[in-house]
Design an enzyme around this catalytic site. Structure first.
Site, short mmCIF file in Angstrom:
data_model
loop_
_atom_site.label_atom_id
_atom_site.label_comp_id
_atom_site.label_asym_id
_atom_site.label_seq_id
_atom_site.Cartn_x
_atom_site.Cartn_y
_atom_site.Cartn_z
N LYS A 144 6.10 7.75 19.14
CA LYS A 144 4.90 7.04 18.67
C LYS A 144 5.26 5.60 18.31
O LYS A 144 6.33 5.35 17.72
CB LYS A 144 4.32 7.78 17.46
CG LYS A 144 2.99 7.21 16.97
CD LYS A 144 2.41 8.04 15.83
CE LYS A 144 1.08 7.49 15.33
NZ LYS A 144 0.48 8.30 14.26
N SER A 166 -3.49 13.04 11.32
CA SER A 166 -3.17 12.35 12.57
C SER A 166 -2.18 13.07 13.48
O SER A 166 -1.91 12.60 14.59
CB SER A 166 -2.65 10.94 12.28
OG SER A 166 -3.71 10.12 11.87
N SER A 172 -4.49 9.66 14.65
CA SER A 172 -4.05 8.45 15.32
C SER A 172 -2.99 8.69 16.39
O SER A 172 -2.73 7.84 17.23
CB SER A 172 -3.48 7.48 14.29
OG SER A 172 -2.31 8.02 13.67
#
EC number: 6.3.5.7
Length: 493
Positions: free
Chosen positions: A79, A183, A159
């Site tokens: 990420k 998330s 997210s």
């Protein structure tokens, strides 16, 4: 030979160990898959193909000399919130334009020490603020899943949308993610993958771009429960550079899989039966209850009375911490810099150009609730509510509850640029209604695929555990996974 990119982490580990494949072959297969698919799915914002193949070559050399780590030769996606030395790290924000850190986050350093290979950096909501991966400076991620009979693009959740989409579309073996209010778990539920937010303090936050420091926690998104257990073992550690990380031994999570859940007390909180919850979410929940009951678990109705205050309290605490954390992005030392008449003008223009709409909204909310005259009325009150939410869970666990079962999301994945969501940010925030309590209380939470909606899209169930008892979650989730089976999207990209 089986398509190499369809192997789970455990299967790839076994194939590598037997010598049936090399890390260079496995990594090459993923590099080719990313080249073919990323234009359609937009999961990666930076692909490090050359570095990945070099890391794979080094891994094969270590294996040949008898040195193997727990993730030796396994290609992962990272990420964009994690600092990776010399590689694009921008939290998918324009304000960090061109930033390449000179250091490595503790979690990714742990993964490389265990022999893993980095394929690249994954798309995400800007500064991890969002539930649909539409606030990224690099554009939205497209969910690999589509409703039956439809070609409409869907969100992968957020997210960590890039992480979930990449895992679901076989563009990495597994991915790192972060969870501030859901998330990891919400995108996992939307993409038919497994995601665990471990207990606050289980993984170091050092080198991860901060959103809300008292809520953020690192965790993995994987194809199945076993892979999540393997990944978390490598990611977790105590760290002198993060004083909130906890000095407790990291268990062999994988060993808990297959253990009986007979006699475990599973709590069912009535407060999670929210108004307007779709019938198929309720049916999924009941199915999960039935599976655990059949496996010998005891089902107990519990009360978590302050749950209804969790979402409003979260949307005070998280923006307040974001307002403080994001004050450092000023265009002076690194990242974007807009020209101005003087330093104040430069600050204003840089921040106006550098931050997206959702980030600006949360900074303004956070600054407001921390301002003189409002601090006590909002921020302090929200922290008191947080204490009550934590106490609700403590009471349940004190009464002998081993884990709590709830839905992971109030619906399946919705459309990109959904007009209803775009017009009303609160509707978007409601996507986190089942997940924010876990962050507010600092507890571990896991999302496991458990079924599909009427449109054929995946749905997840959430398990919430006692602090640092992730093993119970893995063991219980494995039972659900065995009953539900695994879900894969039909390839259209």
């Amino acid at each position: 030979m089986t398509d190499l990119t369809s192997l789970t982490l455990a299967e790839a580990r076994s194939e590598l160990a037997s010598g049936a494949i090399t890390s260079v072959e496995l990594t090459g297969a993923y590099v080719a898959a990313i080249e073919a698919a990323n234009a359609s799915i937009n999961a990666y914002v930076a692909v490090t193909s050359e570095q990945a193949l070099e890391m794979a070559k080094a891994s094969d050399a270590r294996r040949a000399s008898g040195q193997t780590g727990a993730l030796e030769g396994i290609p992962l996606g990272i990420k964009d919130l994690y600092a990776t030395e010399g590689v694009h790290t921008q939290a998918c924000s324009h304000i960090l334009d061109g930033f390449q850190p000179r250091y490595e986050s503790t979690v990714t350093a742990n993964l490389w020490a265990d022999g893993a290979v980095m394929l690249g950096k994954l798309n995400m909501d800007e500064f991890a603020m969002g539930s649909s991966n539409e606030s990224s400076y690099y554009g939205p991620v497209i969910n690999p899943w589509r409703a039956e009979g439809s070609t409409a693009d869907l969100v992968p959740g957020g997210s960590s949308g890039g992480s979930a989409a990449a895992v679901a579309a076989n563009l990495c073996v597994a991915a790192t993610a972060t969870d501030t209010g859901g998330s990891i778990r919400q995108p996992a539920a939307f993409t038919g993958t497994v995601g665990i937010k471990p207990t606050y303090g289980r993984c170091s936050r050092w080198g991860i771009v901060a959103f809300a420091s008292s809520l953020d926690q690192a965790g993995p998104i994987t194809r199945d429960v076993r892979d999540a257990a393997i990944m978390l073992k490598s990611m977790a550690s105590v760290d002198d550079k993060d004083t909130t990380s906890v000095d407790l031994p990291v268990p062999d999570y994988e060993a808990s899989l297959g253990q009986s859940v007979k006699g475990l007390k599973i709590g069912i909180p009535r407060e999670y039966r929210v108004e307007g919850m779709p019938a198929e979410i309720e049916a999924l929940w009941q199915q999960g209850i039935a599976w655990l009951k059949d496996a010998g678990a005891e089902i107990v109705d519990i009360e978590l009375p302050h749950t209804k205050y969790a979402l409003p309290a979260y949307y005070i605490v998280a923006p307040a911490e974001a307002s403080s954390n994001l004050a450092r992005y000023d265009g002076v030392r690194y990242g974007l810099r807009e020209q101005g008449r003087d330093i104040t003008d430069m600050y204003e223009k840089t921040r106006a150009a550098g931050f997206g709409t959702e980030v600006k909204r949360r900074i303004m909310i956070g600054t407001y609730v921390l301002s003189a005259g409002y601090y006590d009325a909002y921020y302090l009150r929200a922290q008191k509510v947080r204490t009550l939410i934590k106490r609700d869970f403590e009471t349940a666990f004190h009464d002998g509850i081993d884990a709590i079962l709830t839905p992971a999301t109030p619906s399946s994945a919705f459309g990109i640029a959904d007009q209803e969501m775009a017009a009303d940010p609160v509707k978007m925030y409601l996507n986190d209604i089942f997940t924010v309590t876990v962050n507010m209380a600092g507890l571990p939470g896991l999302s496991v695929p458990a079924g599909r909606c009427a449109k054929g899209l995946p749905l997840g169930l959430q398990l919430i555990g006692r602090p640092f008892e992730e093993e119970t979650l893995f063991r219980t989730a494995h039972v659900i996974e065995q009953a539900a089976g695994r879900f894969s999207p039909s390839k259209w990209w």
